[in-house]
Design a protein around this motif. Structure first.
Motif, PDB file in Angstrom:
ATOM      1  N   VAL A   1       0.706  -1.233  -0.096  1.00  0.00           N
ATOM      2  CA  VAL A   1      -0.048   0.027  -0.098  1.00  0.00           C
ATOM      3  C   VAL A   1       0.784   1.261   0.060  1.00  0.00           C
ATOM      4  O   VAL A   1       0.332   2.371  -0.285  1.00  0.00           O
ATOM      5  N   CYS A   2       2.050   1.170   0.385  1.00  0.00           N
ATOM      6  CA  CYS A   2       3.061   2.276   0.391  1.00  0.00           C
ATOM      7  C   CYS A   2       4.509   2.047   0.376  1.00  0.00           C
ATOM      8  O   CYS A   2       4.929   0.699   0.732  1.00  0.00           O
ATOM      9  N   LEU A   3       5.385   2.716  -0.492  1.00  0.00           N
ATOM     10  CA  LEU A   3       6.601   2.565  -0.621  1.00  0.00           C
ATOM     11  C   LEU A   3       7.322   4.006  -0.065  1.00  0.00           C
ATOM     12  O   LEU A   3       7.074   5.058  -0.758  1.00  0.00           O
ATOM     13  N   VAL A   4       8.276   4.020   0.567  1.00  0.00           N
ATOM     14  CA  VAL A   4       9.017   5.035   1.227  1.00  0.00           C
ATOM     15  C   VAL A   4      10.472   4.954   1.023  1.00  0.00           C
ATOM     16  O   VAL A   4      11.095   3.956   1.325  1.00  0.00           O
ATOM     17  N   ASN A   5      11.024   6.034   0.357  1.00  0.00           N
ATOM     18  CA  ASN A   5      12.283   6.224   0.152  1.00  0.00           C
ATOM     19  C   ASN A   5      13.230   7.141   0.990  1.00  0.00           C
ATOM     20  O   ASN A   5      12.847   8.302   0.920  1.00  0.00           O
ATOM     21  N   ASN A   6      13.656   6.524   2.105  1.00  0.00           N
ATOM     22  CA  ASN A   6      14.183   7.246   3.218  1.00  0.00           C
ATOM     23  C   ASN A   6      15.358   8.298   2.711  1.00  0.00           C
ATOM     24  O   ASN A   6      15.964   7.989   1.876  1.00  0.00           O
ATOM     25  N   PRO A   7      15.296   9.474   3.356  1.00  0.00           N
ATOM     26  CA  PRO A   7      16.529  10.276   3.228  1.00  0.00           C
ATOM     27  C   PRO A   7      17.816   9.429   3.623  1.00  0.00           C
ATOM     28  O   PRO A   7      17.925   8.607   4.349  1.00  0.00           O
ATOM     29  N   PRO A   8      18.986  10.007   3.056  1.00  0.00           N
ATOM     30  CA  PRO A   8      20.157   9.361   3.217  1.00  0.00           C
ATOM     31  C   PRO A   8      20.728   9.274   4.807  1.00  0.00           C
ATOM     32  O   PRO A   8      20.402  10.194   5.601  1.00  0.00           O
TER      33      PRO A   8
ATOM     34  N   PHE B   1      22.784   2.038   7.349  1.00  0.00           N
ATOM     35  CA  PHE B   1      22.885   2.025   6.043  1.00  0.00           C
ATOM     36  C   PHE B   1      22.863   3.474   5.176  1.00  0.00           C
ATOM     37  O   PHE B   1      21.972   4.115   5.499  1.00  0.00           O
ATOM     38  N   GLU B   2      23.574   3.656   4.228  1.00  0.00           N
ATOM     39  CA  GLU B   2      23.622   4.991   3.665  1.00  0.00           C
ATOM     40  C   GLU B   2      22.073   5.184   2.902  1.00  0.00           C
ATOM     41  O   GLU B   2      21.526   6.281   3.151  1.00  0.00           O
ATOM     42  N   SER B   3      21.487   4.197   2.514  1.00  0.00           N
ATOM     43  CA  SER B   3      20.140   4.215   1.707  1.00  0.00           C
ATOM     44  C   SER B   3      19.498   2.880   1.908  1.00  0.00           C
ATOM     45  O   SER B   3      19.767   2.154   2.386  1.00  0.00           O
ATOM     46  N   THR B   4      18.076   3.475   2.440  1.00  0.00           N
ATOM     47  CA  THR B   4      17.157   2.675   2.986  1.00  0.00           C
ATOM     48  C   THR B   4      15.705   2.862   2.307  1.00  0.00           C
ATOM     49  O   THR B   4      15.498   4.004   2.034  1.00  0.00           O
ATOM     50  N   PHE B   5      14.885   1.667   2.363  1.00  0.00           N
ATOM     51  CA  PHE B   5      13.425   2.122   1.852  1.00  0.00           C
ATOM     52  C   PHE B   5      12.743   1.257   2.731  1.00  0.00           C
ATOM     53  O   PHE B   5      12.917   0.147   3.347  1.00  0.00           O
ATOM     54  N   GLU B   6      11.459   1.423   2.881  1.00  0.00           N
ATOM     55  CA  GLU B   6      10.428   0.899   3.734  1.00  0.00           C
ATOM     56  C   GLU B   6       9.239   0.366   2.585  1.00  0.00           C
ATOM     57  O   GLU B   6       8.753   1.224   1.728  1.00  0.00           O
ATOM     58  N   VAL B   7       8.805  -0.717   2.951  1.00  0.00           N
ATOM     59  CA  VAL B   7       7.597  -1.476   2.353  1.00  0.00           C
ATOM     60  C   VAL B   7       6.287  -1.546   3.509  1.00  0.00           C
ATOM     61  O   VAL B   7       6.633  -2.189   4.260  1.00  0.00           O
ATOM     62  N   TYR B   8       5.183  -1.102   3.097  1.00  0.00           N
ATOM     63  CA  TYR B   8       4.075  -1.112   4.059  1.00  0.00           C
ATOM     64  C   TYR B   8       2.945  -1.982   3.222  1.00  0.00           C
ATOM     65  O   TYR B   8       2.904  -1.878   2.211  1.00  0.00           O
TER      66      TYR B   8
ATOM     67  N   LYS C   1      12.337   1.941  -7.829  1.00  0.00           N
ATOM     68  CA  LYS C   1      11.731   2.077  -8.936  1.00  0.00           C
ATOM     69  C   LYS C   1      10.738   0.831  -9.395  1.00  0.00           C
ATOM     70  O   LYS C   1       9.924   0.987  -9.996  1.00  0.00           O
ATOM     71  N   SER C   2      11.831  -0.643  -9.324  1.00  0.00           N
ATOM     72  CA  SER C   2      11.226  -1.478  -9.690  1.00  0.00           C
ATOM     73  C   SER C   2       9.903  -2.048  -9.041  1.00  0.00           C
ATOM     74  O   SER C   2       8.953  -2.352  -9.333  1.00  0.00           O
ATOM     75  N   ILE C   3      10.142  -1.806  -7.629  1.00  0.00           N
ATOM     76  CA  ILE C   3       8.898  -2.275  -6.903  1.00  0.00           C
ATOM     77  C   ILE C   3       7.649  -1.175  -6.941  1.00  0.00           C
ATOM     78  O   ILE C   3       6.565  -1.752  -7.226  1.00  0.00           O
ATOM     79  N   ALA C   4       8.029   0.065  -7.244  1.00  0.00           N
ATOM     80  CA  ALA C   4       6.900   0.862  -7.361  1.00  0.00           C
ATOM     81  C   ALA C   4       6.102   0.749  -8.749  1.00  0.00           C
ATOM     82  O   ALA C   4       5.245   0.544  -8.951  1.00  0.00           O
ATOM     83  N   LYS C   5       7.161   0.329  -9.763  1.00  0.00           N
ATOM     84  CA  LYS C   5       6.339   0.122 -10.959  1.00  0.00           C
ATOM     85  C   LYS C   5       5.267  -1.308 -10.950  1.00  0.00           C
ATOM     86  O   LYS C   5       4.579  -1.422 -11.735  1.00  0.00           O
TER      87      LYS C   5
ATOM     88  N   PRO D   1      -1.315   0.744 -13.389  1.00  0.00           N
ATOM     89  CA  PRO D   1      -0.831   1.523 -14.834  1.00  0.00           C
ATOM     90  C   PRO D   1      -1.120   2.906 -15.252  1.00  0.00           C
ATOM     91  O   PRO D   1      -0.501   3.672 -15.773  1.00  0.00           O
ATOM     92  N   ARG D   2      -2.255   3.176 -14.945  1.00  0.00           N
ATOM     93  CA  ARG D   2      -3.026   4.549 -15.252  1.00  0.00           C
ATOM     94  C   ARG D   2      -2.478   5.681 -14.358  1.00  0.00           C
ATOM     95  O   ARG D   2      -2.300   6.846 -14.804  1.00  0.00           O
ATOM     96  N   ALA D   3      -1.557   5.237 -13.471  1.00  0.00           N
ATOM     97  CA  ALA D   3      -0.947   6.162 -12.670  1.00  0.00           C
ATOM     98  C   ALA D   3       0.538   6.076 -12.622  1.00  0.00           C
ATOM     99  O   ALA D   3       1.162   6.850 -11.736  1.00  0.00           O
ATOM    100  N   ASP D   4       0.955   5.589 -13.627  1.00  0.00           N
ATOM    101  CA  ASP D   4       2.413   5.493 -13.894  1.00  0.00           C
ATOM    102  C   ASP D   4       3.111   6.663 -13.924  1.00  0.00           C
ATOM    103  O   ASP D   4       4.450   6.674 -14.052  1.00  0.00           O
ATOM    104  N   GLU D   5       2.450   7.848 -14.389  1.00  0.00           N
ATOM    105  CA  GLU D   5       3.350   9.064 -14.466  1.00  0.00           C
ATOM    106  C   GLU D   5       3.825   9.434 -13.239  1.00  0.00           C
ATOM    107  O   GLU D   5       4.777  10.130 -13.008  1.00  0.00           O
ATOM    108  N   LEU D   6       3.182   9.010 -12.011  1.00  0.00           N
ATOM    109  CA  LEU D   6       3.889   9.386 -10.850  1.00  0.00           C
ATOM    110  C   LEU D   6       5.307   8.856 -10.638  1.00  0.00           C
ATOM    111  O   LEU D   6       6.028   9.426  -9.998  1.00  0.00           O
TER     112      LEU D   6
END
Length: 1185
Positions: free
Chosen positions: A499-506, A511-518, A540-544, A549-554
């Protein structure tokens, strides 16, 4: 595999009762390398019941040392020497009895229980065992410290029990330490992080990791106690029917909720989704807690209809691929229940379906029999419960059923009087989302992962808390493995569950880069790497893979957070729709269901951000008020919604010390600047030494801090804030700007331009430099210089001419020490050449001059308001409905009554009142979705003073007045009593129910309204004086009232302490009777005037100077309205010179400005649409146009 092995030996022969057996046995404590050959034995008391095999230190102990669910036992096998194995899905346990006979008895009993479970199809999750997948039915779980144990235990609160496990792995396997029956439990707060769970047999002393975590655990355990103490008598009676022992929708065992109109018994998780369908489709009640609902007739109805008969109709055609089960997620359940009950997709259609007349005839015939299944089929295929039977003595099916003595038929019909008939909605949001084929994206690589969590990550996670895992994304499934050689994954995440994907600040975590999956089941997964580019590809892969598909402009934006949320917007606020959202810096990009492309909401330019718990206490709802739309974002799941709330609140606030990082108006001016300028324009233009005098340093510091924190929520008010404090705040803001108003890049160029002697060249350079500034800086410079231009216009009164202002603002804006005269020269040039440099045209200049004169008039009028005609205000009143063509602007004298105002409006529109037409003036509260007819003798002016921005007055017919007068004329007693459903809103201190509607008994007499818990109660729970009550018709839909016939009641005592609550009636007739009674007792029995025509004929005439023209509507606090109106009351037609225009932006519900222009000796009144000037409106009396 062999996990841990136990050996047991009996001292005596065990009992043979299959439901409960207990005896002394010995247990093997430590397995040695050779299989089952050498153990250290300890004597233990062992119990076997229908659910668990448990062992204890002694037979007096209540809480076991270990339990093994019977449902997890696969088979039992002999291994010789009085030994036998109990084999589960995950482990094998070895036991030893004292003799072969005892061993054989244990084996026979255990195997018999296993076989019986398989045969009956009961090999599911135990009623008392928390399920091992998707955390179904678990209210709270996680690690806690328990006194007496070295390591933290994994604790699970599920239903009416608390389970203790050694760790999460044991929990997943179902092998626990013990469980605590909460019907004997009590939770006690001990210290900051500690709490005790007390039972008569033992005290469990727990310690959590934080205060918040402790509060969550205490709340979950208290809810468990409530559930344990609930009355199970009704449930036990309904469960006597075998089909009612399992949820009608997903099959969960022992369901303790029901839909009383659909006659289905359901589990807790399905009940939550049923509520989302609304009471017009399904009325959800608890079998254990809503005891008053369950009459003998209703219980008998469930025993005769129940899940078996109901599902023969509702689930007659369910494809196996669409059915749900115990472990189904919330989205799956919602989709299935909408299809089943709202759309009737799987129902068995009646042969008469589509023939309304025949359906009604068949229903009238069937209700006189005992065929409840036929009645259900007819009603939910379209037969009308209130149709005319053709018999005047028994006019409808309910009356026919009563005459025939069919009480169960009556019960069913009464619960379905207002039920909606299933109707397929083509292309609903749920269908759109789930029918879409998500794109197939493939990606793999190593990631570092933490264990999944059930709460937001507020603390930094160290590298040691991550584990390296091989991860793959294939066929819309994200899998993570122990390493890249393993074939079986440790876990999987389906893309449709995200339902949500978060790209955390560095560097947010170790770790230098992290992301969260809800995901939908309220779990959060955290992944990290030291490679930002690799993380970006994963995101990008998980988000896609999960974005529609109608909202892929995001996906084209560099988003920080992306996912799906429910929203409400536009004109239809009743049904929430599903939208896709991406947050990138301070812009929220949204792809709405009713739009073909995404829309951008600039969060820093929001006019208002409504915070949950304040504006919307009963739901997870946020309001984002911006132009051109107001957007309400609604959270279905707490976990990801809280993340969205925090992220949006942060993005909408001031994020730095440069102008572009501030909260902005629609004109790109920082709100902090706009607030200060507006206030000084209204209250400080004539203040001597304005901007030269310094305010109090402490007040300036405090005010600047509040404005920087959230300028939108700060309202500067005369009397509360001193002009010099506000002016000093504005100066300090500009002096402390990180990059300065003129920017460090161009600062020296501005100073050089001041030295140019040629006038045309100087103006040209200023214009060039102005166009080179960033948009926000350019807009701010113009707004500030425009303001200073006004200030110097009042120099005779405030002693601040252009030169004096330049001396003050030069060093401030250029952030110098004041020694460089060029800074002051720039400011002086900008003010004196304001018209030329900023290209102000003649029309705009004329407006500003008129504006200045109006301000002078207002200030003069304000200082001499004692000589004015006090209490005359001008307001907007609507006729019949709130729309532009229906508005009237009326001058309200202090003595005007609601009846006089009503006739004034009717006279203007030349409307003749007919006999038995009851025209009244209503106060409408849009926020509460309620309205109140004013009593005909009620003074209008006090009402206007108390109106909020979401309230207005409207004159319309009071359709129910005739029925109310008939009721009042026929009733015997002056008092009124009866049952109503009651809900109390939480007050500021957090007190009050606010947890739904409850049946209560009320008595209303001439002096007070009393509330009793039951009819039998002798002492009232609450009592309110009638004179302090304001009763409104209507209840907010978001509260999900049990019926549409309700009141919203406001109470204010002598100390100005306020309460609010809601009352619901079962029928419209009851509503009219109660409301008529309120009107009667509050007005001494004088509800409606007997000779209204005389009032209409003798009304005071309008001021002849004003005629019947529409006047300027004003709204604000009392002082602001008095000051404004006083200027017009003195001489409304001499406020400005010939060929001039005068207008005010005011806070309120007016949809237009009225602008007066003197042309050819007469006055012409023109309307300007509100959307043209709404961008300037920011609260209070706004800036002049």
């Amino acid at each position: 595999r062999v996990g841990s092995e136990h050996a047991l030996s009996s001292a005596r022969k065990p009992i043979t009762d299959n439901t409960q057996r207990g005896w002394w046995l010995t247990k093997a404590n430590q397995p040695l390398p050779s299989r089952y050959s050498s153990y250290i034995y300890q004597k233990r008391w062992v119990k076997l019941d229908a659910d668990y095999l448990r062992y204890f230190d002694s037979e007096k102990d209540t809480y076991s040392k270990r339990f093994i669910p019977v449902t997890s036992i696969v088979r039992v096998a002999s291994i010789g020497d009085q030994k036998f194995e109990v084999i589960t899905n995950n482990r094998t346990f070895a036991f030893r009895a004292e003799s072969d006979a005892d061993r054989n008895e244990w084996m026979r009993t255990l195997q018999q229980m296993v076989d019986e479970r398989k045969f009956k199809g009961l090999n599911r999750i135990s009623l008392f065992q928390p399920p091992t997948s998707a955390l179904d039915s678990v209210d709270k779980c996680g690690l806690l410290e328990l006194r007496g144990f070295k390591n933290k235990l994994y604790v699970v609160v599920a239903g009416d029990k608390v389970f203790l496990y050694k760790n999460a792995e044991d929990y997943r396997q179902g092998i626990g330490i013990t469980y605590i029956e909460m019907n004997v439990g009590n939770v006690k707060d001990v210290d900051r992080r500690g709490f005790d769970l007390t039972t008569p047999y033992r005290i469990f002393s727990f310690s959590a990791d934080s205060d918040q975590e402790k509060d969550e655990w205490v709340e979950a355990m208290q809810q468990s106690i409530t559930e344990a103490l609930s009355n199970s008598e009704v449930a036990e009676r309904i469960w006597l029917v075998e089909a009612n022992r399992f949820c009608a929708d997903c099959g969960s065992p022992k369901p303790d909720w029901a839909s009383i109109n659909l006659c289905v018994v359901i589990c807790k998780r399905c009940a939550g989704e049923h509520r989302g369908l609304g009471p017009s489709i399904t009325k959800v009640r608890s079998l254990k807690m809503d005891r008053k609902v369950w009459t003998e007739e209703l219980i008998e109805l469930f025993c005769q209809v129940g899940n078996c008969v109901a599902n023969q109709f509702w689930a007659a055609n369910v494809p196996p691929s669409e059915a749900i089960h115990v472990a189904s997620g919330s989205q799956e359940r919602r989709r299935f229940l909408i299809a089943k009950y709202k759309e009737g997709k799987y129902r068995r259609y009646h042969p008469l379906f589509g023939n309304q007349e025949e359906l009604n005839k068949a229903l009238c015939a069937t209700v006189t029999t005992s065929d409840l299944a036929e009645t259900q089929s007819l009603v939910f295929c379209g037969a009308e419960v209130s149709c005319f039977s053709g018999d005047p003595d028994f006019p409808n099916p309910i009356a026919l059923a009563e005459q025939a003595g069919q009480k169960l038929q009556m019960e069913f019909l009464l619960h379905n009087k207002n039920s909606e008939i299933p109707q397929v909605e083509a292309g609903s949001s749920e269908e759109k989302h789930y029918s879409v084929i998500l794109p197939s994206v493939t990606h793999n690589g190593f990631l570092h992962k933490t264990p999944s969590m059930a709460k937001l990550v507020h603390e930094r996670k160290s590298r040691e808390e991550f584990s390296r895992r091989w991860c793959t994304l294939n066929d819309s499934i994200f899998s993570y493995y122990e390493n890249d050689r393993n074939a079986v994954p440790n876990g999987e995440i389906k893309m449709e569950e995200i339902v949500c994907l978060v790209n955390n600040p560095p560097d947010t975590h170790g770790f230098e880069s992290t992301f969260e999956v809800y995901i939908e089941s309220e779990r959060l997964y955290l992944f990290g790497l030291d490679n930002p580019e690799a993380i970006r590809k994963w995101v990008k892969s998980i988000a896609k893979s999960f974005i529609h598909p109608r909202a892929d402009e995001l996906l084209s934006y560099d988003f920080e957070r992306i996912g799906r949320l429910q929203y409400k917007g536009g004109l239809n606020l009743e049904r929430a729709k599903e939208g896709w959202f991406a947050l990138a810096q301070s812009v929220l990009y949204a792809f709405f269901e009713d739009s073909d492309k995404e829309e951008a909401v600039h969060l820093k330019k929001l006019q208002e951000l409504c915070i949950p718990g304040c504006c919307f206490p009963a739901k997870r709802l946020w309001g984002l008020v911006s132009l051109p739309r107001t957007l309400y974002i609604q959270g279905e799941r707490k976990l990801d919604f809280l993340g969205w709330v925090a992220a949006i609140q942060k993005a909408a606030g001031s994020s730095g010390d440069t102008l572009s990082e501030q909260q902005l108006t629609e004109s790109d001016i920082p709100v902090i600047v706009d607030r200060c300028i507006d206030y000084i324009t209204q209250c400080g233009l004539t203040s001597e030494g304005i901007y030269r005098k310094s305010g109090q340093n402490s007040k300036t510091t405090s005010l600047l801090e509040m404005l920087r924190k959230d300028a939108r929520r700060v309202r500067l008010k005369e009397g509360e804030h001193h002009v010099d404090d506000v002016s000093n705040t504005l100066k300090r803001f500009f002096r402390d700007l990180g990059d300065g108003l003129f920017t460090k890049e161009f600062c020296q160029d501005w100073l050089k331009a001041a030295a140019v002697e040629n006038e045309e060249e100087k103006v040209s350079q200023y214009r060039h430099l102005l166009s080179s500034l960033p948009v926000v800086n350019r807009a701010t410079v113009k707004a500030l210089i425009n303001h200073l231009y006004r200030v110097q216009y009042f120099s005779e009164m405030n002693q601040m001419n252009t030169h004096n202002l330049a001396i003050v603002f030069g060093p401030t804006l250029f952030q110098t020490d004041g020694k460089d005269y060029k800074a002051g020269r720039v400011v002086e040039d900008l003010i004196s050449r304001y018209v030329v440099i900023f290209s102000v045209d003649e029309q705009e200049m004329r407006k500003q001059q008129d504006e200045i004169q109006a301000i002078i008039k207002m200030r003069i009028a304000g200082s001499s308001s004692g000589t004015q005609q006090a209490g005359d205000f001008i307001c907007t009143v609507y006729l019949e409905e709130k729309k532009t063509e229906a508005e009237q602007h009326i001058k309200i004298p202090a003595t005007m009554t609601a009846e006089e105002l009503t006739f004034e409006i009717l006279d203007r529109r030349k409307i003749e009142t007919k006999e038995k037409e009851y025209w009244s003036c209503f106060e409408v509260n849009e926020r509460e979705e309620a309205e109140r007819p004013l009593h005909y003798s009620e003074k209008v002016l006090p009402i206007l003073h108390g109106l909020g921005t979401d309230s207005y007055l409207v004159v319309k017919k009071q359709l129910s007045m005739e029925n109310m007068l008939i009721y009042l004329a026929s009733r015997v007693s002056d008092s009124k009593h009866g049952m109503m459903k009651f809900r109390e809103e939480r007050n500021v201190l957090g007190l009050g129910l606010s947890t739904g509607f409850h049946d209560r008994y009320f008595i209303l007499n001439n002096s007070c309204l009393r509330l009793y818990k039951e009819v039998r109660s002798h002492r009232p729970e609450k009592e309110w004086p009638v004179k302090n009550l304001k009763v409104y018709l209507g209840i907010k839909k978001k509260l999900r009232p049990p019926s549409c016939w309700g009141f919203t009641v406001f109470y204010e005592n002598e100390k100005h302490e306020k309460q609010q609550w809601y009352l619901c009636c079962d029928t419209q007739m009851e509503l009219r009777e109660w409301f008529a009674s309120f009107l009667y007792v509050q007005n001494g029995g004088n509800v409606w005037p007997s000779e209204s025509s005389k009032v209409r004929a003798s009304r005071t005439q309008q001021d002849s100077r004003l005629g019947n023209i529409s006047l300027i509507p004003l709204r604000g606090n009392e002082n602001e309205m008095r000051n404004s109106v006083a200027a017009f009351a003195a001489d409304p037609l001499t406020v400005s010179d010939n060929q001039s225009a005068l207008g005010f932006t005011v806070q309120g519900a007016a949809s237009h400005w009225l602008v007066a222009s003197r042309l050819l000796g007469g006055w012409v009144w023109d309307k300007i649409p509100m959307h043209e000037i709404r961008r300037r409106e920011l609260g209070g009396v706004g800036e002049c146009c």
